[in-house]
Design a protein around this motif. Sequence first.
Motif, PDB file in Angstrom:
ATOM      1  N   ALA A   1       0.842  -1.206   0.000  1.00  0.00           N
ATOM      2  CA  ALA A   1       0.000   0.000   0.000  1.00  0.00           C
ATOM      3  C   ALA A   1       0.877   1.256   0.000  1.00  0.00           C
ATOM      4  O   ALA A   1       0.575   2.235  -0.700  1.00  0.00           O
ATOM      5  CB  ALA A   1      -0.934  -0.007   1.217  1.00  0.00           C
ATOM      6  N   ASP A   2       1.974   1.228   0.763  1.00  0.00           N
ATOM      7  CA  ASP A   2       2.883   2.379   0.802  1.00  0.00           C
ATOM      8  C   ASP A   2       3.515   2.623  -0.570  1.00  0.00           C
ATOM      9  O   ASP A   2       3.606   3.762  -1.026  1.00  0.00           O
ATOM     10  CB  ASP A   2       3.995   2.150   1.839  1.00  0.00           C
ATOM     11  N   ILE A   3       3.944   1.512  -1.214  1.00  0.00           N
ATOM     12  CA  ILE A   3       4.569   1.655  -2.536  1.00  0.00           C
ATOM     13  C   ILE A   3       3.567   2.241  -3.529  1.00  0.00           C
ATOM     14  O   ILE A   3       3.895   3.109  -4.336  1.00  0.00           O
ATOM     15  CB  ILE A   3       5.126   0.295  -3.022  1.00  0.00           C
ATOM     16  N   GLU A   4       2.312   1.783  -3.433  1.00  0.00           N
ATOM     17  CA  GLU A   4       1.286   2.292  -4.354  1.00  0.00           C
ATOM     18  C   GLU A   4       1.018   3.786  -4.145  1.00  0.00           C
ATOM     19  O   GLU A   4       0.543   4.468  -5.036  1.00  0.00           O
ATOM     20  CB  GLU A   4      -0.002   1.473  -4.199  1.00  0.00           C
TER      21      GLU A   4
ATOM     22  N   GLU B   1       7.196   0.797  -8.751  1.00  0.00           N
ATOM     23  CA  GLU B   1       6.252  -0.148  -9.349  1.00  0.00           C
ATOM     24  C   GLU B   1       6.409  -1.527  -8.693  1.00  0.00           C
ATOM     25  O   GLU B   1       7.529  -1.990  -8.468  1.00  0.00           O
ATOM     26  CB  GLU B   1       6.562  -0.270 -10.848  1.00  0.00           C
ATOM     27  N   ILE B   2       5.271  -2.166  -8.381  1.00  0.00           N
ATOM     28  CA  ILE B   2       5.310  -3.548  -7.879  1.00  0.00           C
ATOM     29  C   ILE B   2       5.153  -4.460  -9.086  1.00  0.00           C
ATOM     30  O   ILE B   2       4.129  -4.427  -9.772  1.00  0.00           O
ATOM     31  CB  ILE B   2       4.174  -3.789  -6.852  1.00  0.00           C
ATOM     32  N   LYS B   3       6.191  -5.254  -9.352  1.00  0.00           N
ATOM     33  CA  LYS B   3       6.138  -6.099 -10.552  1.00  0.00           C
ATOM     34  C   LYS B   3       5.332  -7.362 -10.317  1.00  0.00           C
ATOM     35  O   LYS B   3       4.611  -7.830 -11.183  1.00  0.00           O
ATOM     36  CB  LYS B   3       7.550  -6.442 -10.997  1.00  0.00           C
ATOM     37  N   SER B   4       5.473  -7.950  -9.134  1.00  0.00           N
ATOM     38  CA  SER B   4       4.676  -9.135  -8.811  1.00  0.00           C
ATOM     39  C   SER B   4       4.703  -9.345  -7.301  1.00  0.00           C
ATOM     40  O   SER B   4       5.558  -8.806  -6.600  1.00  0.00           O
ATOM     41  CB  SER B   4       5.210 -10.375  -9.529  1.00  0.00           C
TER      42      SER B   4
END
Length: 88
Positions: A61-64, A74-77
């Motif tokens: 959630a923080d990364i988003e 970006e979260i790749k997977s």
Amino acid sequence: MKKYDAIVIGTGSAMIIVQGLLSMNPDSRIAVIDKYRPRGICLTRGCIPSKMVISVAEIIADIEKTRELGVDAEIKSVDFGRIMKRMS
Ligand SMILES: Cc1cc2nc3c(=O)[nH]c(=O)nc-3n(C[C@H](O)[C@H](O)[C@H](O)COP(=O)(O)OP(=O)(O)OC[C@H]3O[C@@H](n4cnc5c(N)ncnc54)[C@H](O)[C@@H]3O)c2cc1C
């Protein structure tokens, strides 16, 4: 028949009592019984394991949210199996 000074059923917070008894008398004979994995629910399948999953969700959630702060991350997977394996 074996004799004990105390018989404790359950190894969650009851271990605080065991610790207290042993600190008063290290020679106490105490039987501890648990029907499941020792250490109680908080450590084995409650508080700690659940936080190991929740903390990953919070990181995601923080990364988003970073874009709002000017960071293009970006979260790749997400390897959910690995998250669950770490928890168990
Ligand atoms: C998913 C989850 C998340 C949680 N998160 C939190 C949290 O963030 N913060 C928080 O404060 N609390 C949390 N809790 C609650 C917390 O785990 C419990 O409040 C706490 O474990 C209670 O401690 P206890 O020592 O009373 O009982 P337990 O930890 O349940 O210990 C009792 C022990 O007795 C054993 N036992 C039970 N019956 C018998 C029997 N008949 N014979 C032999 N052994 C037996 C059990 O196997 C267990 O090991 C959570 C619980 C869950 C399920």
